[in-house]
Enzyme design. Sequence first.
Site, PDB file in Angstrom:
ATOM      1  N   ASP A  64      -3.779  65.610  51.406  1.00 35.16           N
ATOM      2  CA  ASP A  64      -2.324  65.580  50.773  1.00 35.16           C
ATOM      3  C   ASP A  64      -1.258  66.569  51.216  1.00 35.16           C
ATOM      4  O   ASP A  64      -2.115  67.808  51.686  1.00 35.16           O
ATOM      5  CB  ASP A  64      -2.350  65.100  49.384  1.00 35.16           C
ATOM      6  CG  ASP A  64      -1.202  64.644  48.680  1.00 35.16           C
ATOM      7  OD1 ASP A  64      -0.241  64.435  49.505  1.00 35.16           O
ATOM      8  OD2 ASP A  64      -1.380  64.312  47.354  1.00 35.16           O
TER       9      ASP A  64
ATOM     10  N   GLU B  33       2.798  68.166  54.750  1.00 39.71           N
ATOM     11  CA  GLU B  33       4.109  68.170  55.711  1.00 39.71           C
ATOM     12  C   GLU B  33       4.324  69.518  56.488  1.00 39.71           C
ATOM     13  O   GLU B  33       4.995  69.464  57.517  1.00 39.71           O
ATOM     14  CB  GLU B  33       5.018  67.696  54.860  1.00 39.71           C
ATOM     15  CG  GLU B  33       4.901  66.243  54.251  1.00 39.71           C
ATOM     16  CD  GLU B  33       3.948  65.834  53.173  1.00 39.71           C
ATOM     17  OE1 GLU B  33       3.780  67.234  52.462  1.00 39.71           O
ATOM     18  OE2 GLU B  33       3.356  65.016  52.826  1.00 39.71           O
TER      19      GLU B  33
ATOM     20  N   ASP C 268       4.492  59.044  47.891  1.00 40.30           N
ATOM     21  CA  ASP C 268       4.751  59.149  46.193  1.00 40.30           C
ATOM     22  C   ASP C 268       5.591  57.763  45.956  1.00 40.30           C
ATOM     23  O   ASP C 268       6.840  58.334  45.503  1.00 40.30           O
ATOM     24  CB  ASP C 268       5.157  60.293  45.576  1.00 40.30           C
ATOM     25  CG  ASP C 268       3.820  61.426  45.501  1.00 40.30           C
ATOM     26  OD1 ASP C 268       2.923  60.999  46.068  1.00 40.30           O
ATOM     27  OD2 ASP C 268       3.935  62.471  45.710  1.00 40.30           O
TER      28      ASP C 268
END
Lengths: 553, 969
Positions: free
Chosen positions: B530, B533, B606
């Site tokens: 996760d 980015e 999300d």
Amino acid sequence: MLPPTITLLSLVLPLTASAALSADPNRKLRGVLPARRSLYTPTSAGTWKCLNGNKEISWDKVNDDFCDCPDGSDEPGTSACPNSTFYCVNEGHEGATISSTRVDDGLCEKECCDGSDEPEGVCPNVCEEVGKEYRQRREAEAKLRKTGSKIRSTYVIFAEKEKKRLQSSIAALKLEVEAKKKEEAHAKILLDHAESMSQASLAYKQQSPLYQSLVKHSEALKSLQARYQALQNRERALSDVLRNLKEGYNPNYQDMAVLEAVRGWDGLNPDASPVEETTESSEPVAEKEETVDPWDDNAISTLLREDHVSLLLQHDSHISQEDSTEEEGNHSAPFDRIGLTGAVDSVFDLESYVPDSLYPAYENARTQVVGLLTKLGVVRESTTAKARERHNTAINQLRNTESKLYNEEQALNKLYDPKWYGADGAWKKLEGTCLSYNTGEYTYEVCLFGQATQKSNNGGGSHSLGHFSSWNTSAPEGTPEYYSRQVYKHGAKCWNGPERSITVDLVCGTENVLLSVSEPEKCEYRVTGTTPALCFADTADKPAGSSGAKEEL
Amino acid sequence: MWLPLALVLLAADALAVKRHDFKTCEQSGFCKRGRALAARAKAASSTWKSPYSVDASSVAISAQKSSFTASVVSSLYPEIKFELEVRAHDDGTFRVRMDEVDGLRKRYDETAKWALIREPTLSDAISWKQTKKEIKATNPKSGVEFRVQFAPLRIALSRNGKEEVVLNGNGLLHMEHFRLKDEPSPEQPPVENQEGEEQVVMEPPVKPNAWFEGDQPPQWEESFGGQTDTKPKGPESLSLDISFPGHGHLYGLPEHATRMDLPTTTGENAKYKDPYRLYNLDVFEYEADSEMALYGAVPLVHAHSTHSTVGVFNAIGSETWVDVDHPTSDSTETHWISESGIMDVFFLPGPTPDDVFMQYARLTGTPALPRHFALAYHQCRWNYISSTDVREVQARFDQDDIPFDVLWLDIAYAPNHKYFIWDEKTFPDPVDMFNDVAAFGRKMVVIIDPHLKKDTTYPVYKSASEKGLLVKPASGSGEYDGWCWPGSSAWVDYFNPASWDWWQGLFKIEGNNGDFHWRQSTTDVFIWNDMNEPSVFNGPEITMPKTNIHHGGWEHRDVHNINGMLFQNATAQAVMHRTDPPQRPFVLSRAFFPGSQRLGAIWTGDNLGTWEHMAIGIPMVLSNGIAGMTFSGADVGGFFGNPDPEMLTRWYQVGAFAPFFRAHAHIDTKRREPYLLDEPFKSIIRDVIRLRYSLLPVWYTAFRQASVSGIPVLRPQYTVFPHDPKGFSLDEQYYIGSSGLLVKPVTAPGIAETEIYLAEAQPYYNYFTAKIYRGKRSGTNVTVPATLYQVPLLIRGGSIIPTRERPRRSSALMARDPFTLRIALDASEQAEGELYLDDGNSYEYEKGHLVWRKFTASKVAKGPLKITSEDMAALQGGKNVVDGVDVVPFGSQAPNAFRDAVQGVRVENVLVYGLKSRPTKVSVGGAEIEWEFTEGAAAKSSSEGTATILRIRDPAVKIVNDWSIEVAF
């Protein structure tokens, strides 16, 4: 228990369930509950009826790994009908019934220690070992239950004693209430009398500008106090929001607005901030705050509770005493001298010594005497205030006694109420017993039937996790499952979350103790623990044959 | 009163994206310059002419004839040199590269190295021909012509004499050359965020290049949200316009929360204000309808029309904004504005959607064939809080007989977010826990995020730091320090090859070489990457500063969008090599880039528990698939919020028809595992999860095909019917692989029926009831029941659907279960289908250890219906069996341990829908078998109602064998 490699290995076996089944005639009875075996016999024509009777199939189709009966009854020994069940005999242990979704799936079910849920050769028969372990565990459990149930029986005895105590207490309180009621009635008569005599003059005196102003001042003060309290509440609630924000904000939200709010809050509350320089500078502030304001909330409230009528009368008396030092001295002084004022006062006290039977007579006499004295100007209007005070006292005492009685009656009602202490009252003993568990960071405390709290061990605050709300409402009332869970609700509210709550899951044990704490959902806590209150002597604390027993295999 | 009000305000605020945390085009210097350039060009209209041209004398055709290089000059800066290179590949694609040569610095040119699976093979059939004005080549196979006009530079791909893709047709090509900061110029000193404002008034010096570049100099430094990007290399942006004349629909370009048929961002009635932004970002509570950047970036578009589909893949790793316009309803113009990097554009000529998928997959790789369990149901939550919790969740699922395969652990397992380390209080026995879950054939996934807590007692950080593997700050030395879950954190630089070996070492379970490695795990543990980015809480736009330095001295600016993929790549390699021989990994990533499809799954991040988010999840997953990322899904239930039971139930029906099927929930939400729901919701959800499990053979077979071709598992309507314009914008219904299953999940409350569009004159059958819906050649909508317990799921006439219908606790426990075949006849009473199986875990399929069958049902007029099973791999001679692998030798004699393992598995049920009349006899190999026939509507008729159903009882034919069932009339 079973390594997953076995699943894969079993896959390699060239054998399929259906091939094995059709080869062995005994396999027709695979998975059939012993009580139902007689139902699994073919007709002379070689057919068989589904157990719900609505379909006839050929006997070959029973347990052939293809689902023919809508009720699933033709496949007790395979996984072909998902709505069917499979029985494993478990010789040397206890038989068990599993869902047919677990048959022939390559996994040895722990419920079927004989390995009959899988094709032959896949699962070993471990019933002897499992059965032995099971019996040992059952014995150990029975022993624990036995010990626990002895303790539990003392709880029941406690409840019986408590019942007696409550009953006698209630009887005594009932008498007391009667007495207090009468007292109140007497005081009321006196008060009415006194008031009727002074009503007119009082009304006149109340026109006094001073009195009027006093009333206005009082109203103004009351209004100010209400506003102040509203502001205080608002300030407190805001502080709570900000404190919760500071403690609970999620750094993931990386929200500068939230960060600013937290910083601002720290700035406003130098005490709360651990930074050294601010603690230093905060000390003088703290000292300053300690200088006592005589007009604190209590003082103001007391002031507001003053009886203005009494004050008016006292004022009147005060002024008239000054005036009469010369003019009216002849009236009061002689009485004072002979102590009659005191005697008049004591007339009111007398009543406590008058036996009930004589009371009406006394009352009559007293009224007459007082009336006379008042006419003579001997008893002044201050007596009205005193009568009122006395009446108030009587009412208060009556109310106190009544509420004591109510509480005791409630306690008696709850004592054997299944929603409270159980049909035999065993839980009463544990009322107010506080159990705690330390996780390192926090100590969790549950005061049974009272409040649960979370206290920081690092000097942080403590939060209410709620008050006792109910037993396990998802189980039928009165069952052991019902008493295996307590729910505490409406604790302190979480930042951006619900009110805190906690469930207390209990099992039979010889001690009242908590064993674990968790927070499965934010601000919804769960503790587990043991208590002798759940140890039942004869029946298992989980009824035999329930899912619980199955899981233990 | 005030308190609840304040809470309402807080709550409302909490449910909105923080737009001000993220740049608009206007707030991004290079995007603003790019858009201003487009505006000037538009204003100048026909007088606008690109300053870039090819020096005809410099053209050098390679010896092989399929590529050439040439010098390009810009009339704006004649002294600056650019080089153009054009290559024709053997698969019909063309590649155009342009770079500044002998400049002050080097533009980043390694994007393709990370994105491409291999260097494409040059064509040996195409040769370039140069004239005075242009150089062109024609592909003799496809007839596609590729033409590079010299002055101005203009590149066009044409088919049948018509231009289909044009680069620089609008003259927006601009490669900002490297310059010195104090280069003498008539420009004003740079003023922060003041570009284009009114201070020009002082003295407007006549800039010769202002007609093109505008009169404001590019900025050297810009600030946003209190953080300054010092841009030490100065301006180096790249602007490109690419037009698709004759193509009115544009797809791809993920990741954006928008429709599949991309709405316009510029021109008349543009839906969005800003261009689509490709810049991997952690956008908190993103909007369900927006052009804003999200977690992943794939600079790929498909332009579609009734006559053809073409694609463009722009291999760029820096922040990129893309304006989309349809000047007419049947044309498309795009404008790509990138912050840095060379021009490296691939032209994918199509001409069908599938061709473009395959062409892109040839370049960047096909989706990996996943582990079988990865296609089953995943149960996740932030957080299952202890090993006891994990065991309880598993027990509750089993108690209610709801299947699941994977249980996930979010960040709370790791004390202080030190990933790999277990919180001993809550997870005292991780290995036992894994084994308890694995005992049911299940797996666990544990999160490993890319930020490492800066704490020298944390062995992972310590070792990375000592080995110098961490991303560096702008200064180029030391360790970049950012803020994430653990507080002060560092990030591993996966551009450094040394970090890969080190990362692999961490995942080793056995052995002990003195370094920390993950002994507290097992081979049943898989990984969730996760926040890659990367998410940096105190960074500009919640990510890394662009001035950070990666391996090789490249700025983060140059590689930002690639970065997250490398993390997933390193993890996938590490998981794969835990064992010898290696096993297929499963790694879920949030960030992605071209090439990520080779590594594992992604999800849409999300999302919120709202109907809008549920609905937009479907086009998002379709768009991801179009761009190669077919193994994707949206969190079932929505990450934030508490969906009501109806919404949650519908969301399961959406998730069960997404390639990646995972329920997940935020820590602030109520628990919502399916067993917690009341009836009827619990049973409906159990049924839909079981439906997913019964259809796993279909999903796995579809993934095999994707692994070979790159054609997505979820097929939007236009890809199946590319000539039917009525389907070009449909993004709520889709087909699953080539199975013939057509689904349209319900994404709104209170629905009782829904319309499904049918584009062909074929019968479609309700999967559950066999009711016939008749399509039309001209296209028609049919009404399908869709109350809460009904999933609108149809079988296309002509399909054979293999399923396994015995409910089990996990997919591993179905491995020996028999199959059911649903045969849905088409209007000419034919049908076919496929089934692919292997062990689901290993790479043994590469050696032919697999089962791949072709099922055919064929009826000749007045003759019998023959249902046959053939060895598909043998039919193909072992070619291109799976994941680009040829299996030779292939056939019944070749060793095949998997086939041997499942040789007992049979077909227990055959259902034939739509026969015209009642059979007289059904037999296998001459032996009669039992059957049952229900009267109804025939495929070959126009009657309505439920189809005729022939149920063949237990033909007992083996799934691994060739066989034939004969239905006589």
